[in-house]
Design an enzyme around this catalytic site. Structure first.
Site, PDB file in Angstrom:
ATOM      1  N   GLU A 417       0.808  -1.217   0.000  1.00  0.00           N
ATOM      2  CA  GLU A 417       0.000   0.000   0.000  1.00  0.00           C
ATOM      3  C   GLU A 417       0.845   1.273   0.000  1.00  0.00           C
ATOM      4  O   GLU A 417       0.796   2.081   0.920  1.00  0.00           O
ATOM      5  CB  GLU A 417      -0.972  -0.030   1.178  1.00  0.00           C
ATOM      6  N   GLU A 487      -4.066 -10.624   0.289  1.00  0.00           N
ATOM      7  CA  GLU A 487      -4.837 -10.541   1.532  1.00  0.00           C
ATOM      8  C   GLU A 487      -6.269 -10.912   1.187  1.00  0.00           C
ATOM      9  O   GLU A 487      -6.821 -10.422   0.204  1.00  0.00           O
ATOM     10  CB  GLU A 487      -4.796  -9.129   2.129  1.00  0.00           C
TER      11      GLU A 487
END
Ligand code: GAL
Length: 956
Positions: A417, A487
């Protein structure tokens, strides 16, 4: 005191984007067999000040008296040792975003340690001082000499210090700043925890020491041969006695070997002997490739059954000892996990040794996240600003150089991220050039410009399937790559739901190569008053609450029901009913191993009571193969339910579990139980303010039962509420309806029960009510019909929804209170572990015994928990309940309202009542605390329903 001049003052380095000054080039991490080393872990002196420049450098000078400073344990975080407090934010920077500036309030820990060189420390050669992890920025002095400073918290940094060492009284001074320019690159979702949290070691470096080396060990699955070449800056010879290898460094040798895989982690011990030292090698031969759009190792496609692992210990934070690291690996192996993403930074290097040894596929992720820039649409993101590129390249190099010799590492990940930008591309290019033998991952690169896999977080099942079919998913390039869910299945609180359906997709489509559940362990901090603390418990100005507790393990590493479920969902042997009656079909779902390491057992059970187990002979199937095997004849259940259970067990001790450890299992019903007796025939009798019906007594005015089968009960009524789970509450960024908040808005937590009538006839007492929240028209017409045969009482509940229902119900059933304590015994026939409609794969039927206390699942933030599914009957507090049909059983020593209001487990205190819920249905759990909610098939929409329970006295 001089004026502060950040750019060139003594603390200017704190806000400097450069990675540091004075450090040695990164290199492979290893422990020499013969070169001397000295661990500097242990007790140090600590002084914490509140600004980077609050104190001068005097403490670093030899002779400084720090005798009155408190002691601190290194490795460790000072905020977990009584100095200051941890701070938790998910993606927000806990300081103003103005890179590279950090706040004036910058807790700074001056660490001091005096040491002598051990006897026999060699006189010649150099010495290196190695820091394996310091958050977030450190400046180092040895014997008063400033040797440099560094950033990059979860990466090693070394200094050449030989010239500064003395035999005795060496003074090592380390100034650690909580915030630095580096903090902008370390915005991972976790606690901010400053300190020297990994080892500090002094390494003697003899003349002719190995320095850096690169073990290249590939495997050709066609020839069965491995090729080994060890590149070493210092030359030397490479020996692998078991293989008869004895070659010069840099010289390749090809010979027949057994390959390394996570399932068969074959390592060969070797030595690299340079002029100055001997370095142990652990060589694993394997070849990683992207071939035909799939990831293959040794020519075979992988299915990753992974977890995201942060380093965590509830007392020591990210300072983990070897025992804890090993415990993680053992727990993973015992739960069928085969892969780890080291979210979101390279772990302690010893963890990777364990992955090599026990066998886990590793995605090694760089210490890089700039998520907080999303708040400003990624403006000024360091990864897209050339000034920061040296720092990014430094981080990439420190990871790759340190970890390149681990066979378990099959993919490098650029970070997490961090948006997109030139800096990331530069990292990718550098890594590809340095190590073309591994694949590259970065989820933020949705166009797959720099990466070898299309990686996603938390996509719903339907989207995963569309991607699998090539109907969706990224750029043209991305569509030709494997899909990895780096994820998925957010394990926050109760859940995650929907694992089985993801696994089904992964096993159906070649392009889907599995994923990594978020995440391995709850980051709860042990706290004297709160049990485990989470965000906000330390008075943080900004925080994200219990979003930091979203693991498959509780903070103390007890597996949660989520991990039990995951283990079952990913089990490497599929066991199903065979096509022919009385047979079982077994399929090997390993990628590499055959089944010869397993033995199989089968037993039958009647009404949950197992009969003796017998061995089941299963051929040693190769990966992907199936066989159908005859089962022993089922016994006559005499009206009871007959089931078989087949178990796959380790046939021998392994390094990670003993013989007999269960790897896979399945259970099927072969004869159903006889229908429950009607329990009718006795008339209700009105006697003053009581109505008696067989062994039950009711309040004549309200129709509420006072005793059932002689047992006092109170508050029996329809119940639709559950203490919302984190997944019910959902994440604000989720596009789908979030039912937790909608339920509360509608008022399902404060339903009013209006009594419409209490009536008796020849055979039944019937109580009619309407159950509805204030302020709304929606309600549930509910009738309770009671009958008895003199010894048993049967309750049939009928529910008819009225009005405009726009949300599913949390649950549908009854609840009542019994006098009791948490230690009261409970016995039930049904599923043994906590389960909900979309978390029930691991639920195994048996006749179970537990206490009420045992039935509670200790989610760090209290919430709905502990339901047992498929319950045919339960006995509690002297009452037996048989379900028609089966029911969900929950018993707790507090009310749902109490549970709902609690913030920590320590808020929950038992009263003298045990509250029992018998549910006809439950709403699913899903994963909406970060990902999608429950699949539509697990929604509990209000519709007419009828269900019964028969109450009696336990028979034995
Ligand atoms: C992801 C992130 C993780 C964690 C997770 C939610 O977006 O990569 O670090 O924040 O969400 O728990």
């Amino acid at each position: 005191m001089s004026l502060r001049t950040p750019a060139n003052g003594s603390t200017g380095y704190v806000e400097d984007v450069s990675p540091g000054r004075g450090t040695l080039p990164p290199r492979a991490w290893y422990a020499s067999s013969d070169a001397a080393s000295l661990s500097l872990n242990g007790t140090w002196r600590l002084r914490v000040s509140q600004a980077a420049d609050a104190e001068d450098d005097a403490f670093a000078a030899p002779g400084y008296d720090a005798g009155d400073w408190p002691e601190v344990t290194v490795p460790g975080h000072w905020v977990l040792q009584g100095h200051g407090a941890p701070v938790y934010t998910n993606h927000l920077y806990p300081f103003p975003v103005d890179p590279p500036h950090v706040p004036d309030e910058n807790p700074t820990g001056d660490h001091l340690r005096v040491f002598d060189l051990p006897d026999g420390w060699p006189a010649g050669g150099d010495a290196v001082l190695r820091f394996d992890g310091v958050e977030s920025c450190a400046r180092v002095w040895l014997n008063g000499t400033d040797v440099g400073e560094f950033k990059g918290s979860r990466l090693p940094h070394e200094f050449a210090v030989g010239r500064l060492l003395k035999p005795t009284g060496n003074v090592l001074a380390v100034r650690v700043h909580q915030w630095s320019a580096g903090s902008y690159l370390e915005d991972q979702d976790q606690w901010w925890l400053p300190g020297i949290f990994r080892d500090v070691t002094l390494l003697h470096r003899p003349a002719g020491a190995a320095g850096d080396f690169f073990v290249h060990a590939s495997y050709d699955h066609v020839t069965g041969e491995g090729t080994l070449r060890v590149d070493s800056g210092a030359g030397g010879r490479v020996t692998v006695p078991e293989l008869g290898v004895d070659v010069a460094a840099g010289e390749p040798v090809t010979l027949p070997v057994q390959p390394w895989t996570a399932e068969t982690p074959r390592l060969y011990d070797g030595v690299l002997a340079t002029a100055g030292e001997r370095v142990p090698l652990r060589v694993g031969f394997r070849t990683v490739a992207l071939d035909d759009g799939v990831i293959k190792v040794n020519g075979t496609p992988l299915l990753l059954k992974g977890v995201n692992r942060h380093e965590w210990h509830p007392r020591t934070g990210r300072a983990l000892d070897l025992g804890t690291m090993r415990e993680d690996v053992l727990l993973m192996k015992r739960h069928n996990v085969n892969a780890v993403r080291t979210s979101h930074y390279p772990p302690h290097p010893a963890f990777l040794d364990l992955c090599d040894e026990y066998g886990l596929w590793v995605v090694d992720e760089c210490d890089l996240e700039t998520h907080g820039f999303v708040e400003q649409d990624w403006r000024d993101n360091p990864v897209d600003d050339d000034r920061w590129t040296p720092a990014l390249l430094d981080r990439a190099a420190r990871m790759v150089e340190r970890d390149k010799n681990h066979p378990s590492v099959v993919m490098w990940s650029l970070g997490n991220e961090a948006g997109t930008g030139r800096g990331l591309t530069a990292m990718a290019e550098w890594i590809r050039d340095r190590d073309p033998s591994r694949l590259l991952h970065y989820e933020g690169d949705q166009g797959c410009r720099d990466t070898d896999v299309y990686s996603r977080m938390y996509p719903p099942h339907a989207e995963v399937e569309r991607i699998a079919k090539g109907l969706d998913g990224g750029t043209h390039r991305g569509r030709r790559l494997p899909l990895i869910l780096c994820e998925y299945a957010h394990a926050m609180g109760n859940g995650p739901g929907g694992l089985a359906e993801y696994q089904e997709l992964f096993e159906t489509y070649d392009r889907l190569q599995g994923g990594f559940v978020w995440e391995w362990i709850d980051h709860g901090v042990e706290h004297p008053d709160l049990g485990y603390a989470y965000g906000g418990d330390f008075g943080e100005e900004l925080h994200d609450g219990n979003f930091v507790c979203d693991g498959l393990l509780f903070p103390d590493r007890t597996p949660s029901p989520g991990l039990t479920e995951y283990k079952k969902v990913i089990e490497p042997v599929r066991i199903e009913a065979g096509a022919a009656d009385g047979t079982v079909r077994l399929t090997n779902r390993y990628d590499f191993a055959d089944l010869s390491h397993l033995e199989f057992a089968v037993f039958h059970q009647v009404d949950g009571v197992p009969l003796g187990a017998r061995p089941l002979i299963v051929p040693p199937l190769a990966p992907g193969e199936s066989a159908e095997v005859a089962l022993p004849e089922a016994p006559d259940g005499g009206g009871g339910e007959v089931q078989w259970t087949v178990r796959a067990l380790l046939a021998e001790d392994t390094p990670w579990a003993g013989k007999g450890h269960e790897v896979a299992w399945a259970q099927r019903t072969v004869a159903r139980r006889a229908p429950l007796p009607a329990a009718a025939g006795v008339r209700p009798v009105l006697d003053g303010d009581r109505i008696t019906l067989g062994p039950a007594v009711f309040d004549a005015r309200t129709g509420a039962p006072l005793t059932l089968a002689g047992v006092p009960v109170h508050g029996l009524r329809l119940d639709v509420w559950r203490a919302t789970t984190d997944n019910d509450d959902g994440a604000p960024w989720q596009p789908d309806a979030r039912y937790g908040p909608l339920w509360r808005e509608l008022g399902l937590h404060r339903m009013q029960h209006r009594l419409d009538s209490v009536g008796t006839d020849d055979e039944a007492l019937t109580v009619r009510t309407r159950v509805a929240p204030a302020g709304r028209e929606a309600g549930l017409r509910t009738a309770y019909r009671w009958t008895s045969d003199g010894t048993r009482v049967r309750l049939t509940v009928s529910v008819v929804p009225e009005g405009d229902w726009r949300v599913p119900l949390p649950r549908l059933g009854i609840r009542f209170g019994l006098e009791g304590t948490p230690e009261d015994p409970v016995r039930w026939f049904g599923g043994g572990s906590e389960s909900y409609p979309d978390t029930r794969t691991a639920s195994r039927d048996l006749l179970w015994d537990a206490s009420v206390r045992d039935l509670q699942t200790p989610y760090v933030r209290p919430q709905e928990n502990g339901a047992r599914g498929d319950v045919r009957r339960a006995e509690i507090g002297g009452l037996r309940v048989d379900g028609d049909p089966v029911f969900w059983f929950t018993a707790r020593p507090w009310t749902t309202e109490h549970l709902d209001a609690a913030r920590h487990l320590t808020d929950l205190t038992p009263g003298g009542t045990v509250w029992v819920n018998l549910d006809h249905r439950q709403h699913g759990i899903g994963s909406q605390s970060c990902g999608p909610g429950p699949l539509p098939r697990y929604h509990l929409w209000p519709e007419p329903a009828e269900f019964s329970f028969v109450f009696s006295q336990p028979r034995d």
